[in-house]
Design a protein around this motif. Structure first.
Motif, PDB file in Angstrom:
ATOM      1  N   GLU A 210       9.423   0.442   9.869  1.00 15.76           N
ATOM      2  CA  GLU A 210       9.404   1.498   8.853  1.00 15.76           C
ATOM      3  C   GLU A 210       9.126   0.919   7.468  1.00 15.76           C
ATOM      4  O   GLU A 210       8.388   1.515   6.669  1.00 15.76           O
ATOM      5  N   LEU A 211       9.699  -0.234   7.189  1.00 15.18           N
ATOM      6  CA  LEU A 211       9.452  -0.878   5.896  1.00 15.18           C
ATOM      7  C   LEU A 211       7.985  -1.255   5.735  1.00 15.18           C
ATOM      8  O   LEU A 211       7.393  -1.081   4.666  1.00 15.18           O
ATOM      9  N   SER A 212       7.395  -1.780   6.801  1.00 16.93           N
ATOM     10  CA  SER A 212       6.001  -2.223   6.722  1.00 16.93           C
ATOM     11  C   SER A 212       5.036  -1.058   6.564  1.00 16.93           C
ATOM     12  O   SER A 212       3.912  -1.241   6.097  1.00 16.93           O
ATOM     13  N   ARG A 213       5.452   0.155   6.945  1.00 15.29           N
ATOM     14  CA  ARG A 213       4.574   1.319   6.787  1.00 15.29           C
ATOM     15  C   ARG A 213       4.476   1.763   5.334  1.00 15.29           C
ATOM     16  O   ARG A 213       3.464   2.340   4.926  1.00 15.29           O
ATOM     17  N   THR A 214       5.524   1.531   4.575  1.00 10.40           N
ATOM     18  CA  THR A 214       5.543   2.003   3.189  1.00 10.40           C
ATOM     19  C   THR A 214       5.175   0.921   2.185  1.00 10.40           C
ATOM     20  O   THR A 214       4.703   1.229   1.093  1.00 10.40           O
ATOM     21  N   SER A 215       5.375  -0.351   2.539  1.00  9.96           N
ATOM     22  CA  SER A 215       5.064  -1.437   1.606  1.00  9.96           C
ATOM     23  C   SER A 215       4.933  -2.741   2.378  1.00  9.96           C
ATOM     24  O   SER A 215       5.283  -2.818   3.565  1.00  9.96           O
ATOM     25  N   SER A 216       4.445  -3.765   1.696  1.00 10.89           N
ATOM     26  CA  SER A 216       4.300  -5.082   2.317  1.00 10.89           C
ATOM     27  C   SER A 216       5.660  -5.781   2.353  1.00 10.89           C
ATOM     28  O   SER A 216       6.439  -5.710   1.395  1.00 10.89           O
ATOM     29  N   LEU A 217       5.928  -6.462   3.459  1.00 11.03           N
ATOM     30  CA  LEU A 217       7.189  -7.194   3.586  1.00 11.03           C
ATOM     31  C   LEU A 217       7.107  -8.503   2.813  1.00 11.03           C
ATOM     32  O   LEU A 217       6.063  -9.162   2.778  1.00 11.03           O
ATOM     33  N   ASN A 218       8.218  -8.882   2.192  1.00 14.89           N
ATOM     34  CA  ASN A 218       8.249 -10.171   1.503  1.00 14.89           C
ATOM     35  C   ASN A 218       8.532 -11.293   2.505  1.00 14.89           C
ATOM     36  O   ASN A 218       8.696 -11.053   3.713  1.00 14.89           O
ATOM     37  N   GLY A 219       8.593 -12.531   1.997  1.00 20.72           N
ATOM     38  CA  GLY A 219       8.758 -13.676   2.887  1.00 20.72           C
ATOM     39  C   GLY A 219      10.029 -13.623   3.710  1.00 20.72           C
ATOM     40  O   GLY A 219      10.014 -13.893   4.922  1.00 20.72           O
ATOM     41  N   GLU A 220      11.153 -13.268   3.095  1.00 21.38           N
ATOM     42  CA  GLU A 220      12.423 -13.208   3.811  1.00 21.38           C
ATOM     43  C   GLU A 220      12.406 -12.117   4.878  1.00 21.38           C
ATOM     44  O   GLU A 220      12.905 -12.314   5.994  1.00 21.38           O
ATOM     45  N   GLN A 221      11.841 -10.974   4.540  1.00 24.15           N
ATOM     46  CA  GLN A 221      11.768  -9.882   5.515  1.00 24.15           C
ATOM     47  C   GLN A 221      10.867 -10.246   6.694  1.00 24.15           C
ATOM     48  O   GLN A 221      11.185  -9.944   7.845  1.00 24.15           O
ATOM     49  N   LEU A 222       9.744 -10.905   6.405  1.00 24.53           N
ATOM     50  CA  LEU A 222       8.864 -11.355   7.490  1.00 24.53           C
ATOM     51  C   LEU A 222       9.575 -12.364   8.381  1.00 24.53           C
ATOM     52  O   LEU A 222       9.415 -12.355   9.613  1.00 24.53           O
ATOM     53  N   TYR A 223      10.356 -13.232   7.765  1.00 23.41           N
ATOM     54  CA  TYR A 223      11.091 -14.243   8.525  1.00 23.41           C
ATOM     55  C   TYR A 223      12.134 -13.586   9.429  1.00 23.41           C
ATOM     56  O   TYR A 223      12.245 -13.930  10.617  1.00 23.41           O
ATOM     57  N   GLN A 224      12.902 -12.647   8.882  1.00 25.25           N
ATOM     58  CA  GLN A 224      13.917 -11.959   9.678  1.00 25.25           C
ATOM     59  C   GLN A 224      13.274 -11.137  10.799  1.00 25.25           C
ATOM     60  O   GLN A 224      13.797 -11.074  11.924  1.00 25.25           O
ATOM     61  N   GLN A 225      12.161 -10.519  10.510  1.00 25.93           N
ATOM     62  CA  GLN A 225      11.454  -9.761  11.542  1.00 25.93           C
ATOM     63  C   GLN A 225      10.988 -10.684  12.669  1.00 25.93           C
ATOM     64  O   GLN A 225      11.106 -10.350  13.857  1.00 25.93           O
ATOM     65  N   ALA A 226      10.465 -11.851  12.301  1.00 24.05           N
ATOM     66  CA  ALA A 226      10.018 -12.811  13.316  1.00 24.05           C
ATOM     67  C   ALA A 226      11.189 -13.307  14.160  1.00 24.05           C
ATOM     68  O   ALA A 226      11.056 -13.496  15.381  1.00 24.05           O
ATOM     69  N   LEU A 227      12.344 -13.511  13.529  1.00 31.23           N
ATOM     70  CA  LEU A 227      13.531 -13.909  14.294  1.00 31.23           C
ATOM     71  C   LEU A 227      13.905 -12.837  15.317  1.00 31.23           C
ATOM     72  O   LEU A 227      14.295 -13.157  16.451  1.00 31.23           O
ATOM     73  N   CYS A 228      13.790 -11.573  14.911  1.00 33.48           N
ATOM     74  CA  CYS A 228      14.094 -10.480  15.841  1.00 33.48           C
ATOM     75  C   CYS A 228      13.114 -10.481  17.011  1.00 33.48           C
ATOM     76  O   CYS A 228      13.511 -10.295  18.172  1.00 33.48           O
ATOM     77  N   TYR A 229      11.840 -10.693  16.717  1.00 38.15           N
ATOM     78  CA  TYR A 229      10.851 -10.783  17.796  1.00 38.15           C
ATOM     79  C   TYR A 229      11.200 -11.917  18.756  1.00 38.15           C
ATOM     80  O   TYR A 229      11.085 -11.785  19.983  1.00 38.15           O
ATOM     81  N   GLN A 230      11.624 -13.029  18.193  1.00 36.82           N
ATOM     82  CA  GLN A 230      11.974 -14.180  19.028  1.00 36.82           C
ATOM     83  C   GLN A 230      13.179 -13.867  19.912  1.00 36.82           C
ATOM     84  O   GLN A 230      13.208 -14.242  21.094  1.00 36.82           O
TER      85      GLN A 230
END
Length: 315
Positions: A210-230
């Motif tokens: 939902e965050l990525s639909r409204t705006s670009s994710l910052n570095g920390e958000q991208l990192y946390q998202q990648a951890l969730c994928y992992q």
């Protein structure tokens, strides 16, 4: 004395057409013409009034039209031709007098309907005004609820009470409208962080999406998202996420990206290297190789291709 009634017998049925002559008494004088003109003007005014009041009171409108018919010279002539009699002024006045009483009665009804219509309009305006006031009151109440729940949730998130923070974030979500972009961003970011802390990774991913639909994710958000994928076993998306976070300057993401997607070297071929450091153009292996470059210093220098183990450029 009998009066002559003009055109009482149609022309085609007259036996002695020249026998009956119109007398001087039957010839309309100037006063009669003036009276007919006034009646015709009154008739036109009645027709105009009938058109105006038709939408409010059909009966009153029809009464005005009948009054206009009897008052006009055209209506008078029409009646005389159809009914074969003379519509004398006395009879005309009596007829119009009776119709005037009918008009007065219908006029009172018309007045009452106008008053009722105005009253209905006033009540509708009051209801609309009341609805606007109520809508504003609800909007103020909604905004207060959003601010209260979000502030409470943010404080709980900072204190580490993640489960309670999730509850208050969800409560605020009941009052946030879709067009409040900043508030929506704050809500989804708080829920994503809270779900990560409580190891509910699938739910966290929903809010990162939902965050990525409204705006670009910052570095920390991208990192946390990648951890969730992992954590949920989506390795390809995790590697791509760590790469994006690394490009955004996140150091920990760079380390994990190098670990999950290391550099791989592949031997392509062996190259003849001349003593001046250049490569043999023909990669010669026999006598005469590098004759113009100081001879051969390395006959078989391995040439490698370096690449990442997983290609995530398309993700």
């Amino acid at each position: 004395m009998k009066k002559y009634v003009p055109k009482l017998i149609p022309k085609e049925h007259r036996v002695l057409p020249d026998y009956f002559k119109e007398s001087i008494e039957t010839t309309p004088n100037k006063a009669e013409n003036t009276g007919d003109l006034l009646w015709n003007v009154l008739s036109l005014l009645s027709i105009l009034a009938a058109i105006i009041v038709f939408s409010y009171h059909v009966g009153f409108s029809l009464s005005l039209l009948l009054f206009a018919f009897f008052a006009s010279s055209w209506g008078k002539n029409r009646l005389e031709r159809l009914l074969k009699f003379r519509f004398v002024p006395t009879l005309k006045l009596c007829t119009l007098g009776i119709m005037s009483f009918i008009l007065i009665g219908n006029g009172f009804q018309y007045r009452d309907r106008i008053k009722q219509a105005e009253e209905d309009k006033r009540i509708a305006a009051l209801a609309e005004q009341k609805a606007e006031v109520e809508a504003k009151r609800r909007e103020v109440q909604r905004l207060d609820s959003v601010r209260t729940y979000l502030s409470k949730a943010d404080n709980l998130l900072e204190k580490g009470a993640y489960a309670k923070a999730i509850y208050f974030y969800n409560q605020s979500g009941r009052f946030v409208s879709t067009d409040e972009t900043d508030t929506q961003h704050r809500l989804h970011e708080g829920l994503a962080n809270s779900y990560v802390r409580t190891k509910q990774y699938k739910l966290a991913l929903q809010h990162y999406d939902e965050l990525s639909r409204t705006s670009s994710l910052n570095g920390e958000q991208l990192y946390q998202q990648a951890l969730c994928y992992q954590q949920v076993g989506r390795k390809t998306e995790a590697i791509a996420g760590f790469r994006q976070a690394s490009e955004a300057g996140h150091r920990q993401a760079t380390k994990l990206y190098d670990k999950l997607n290391p550099l791989v070297r592949k031997l392509l071929y062996y190259q003849t290297v001349c003593c001046d450091g250049s490569y043999s153009p023909s990669n010669a292996k026999g006598r005469g190789a590098c004759s113009h470059h100081g001879g051969v210093c390395n006959w078989n220098k391995p040439i490698y291709e370096t690449y990442r183990k997983y290609d995530v450029n398309g993700l």
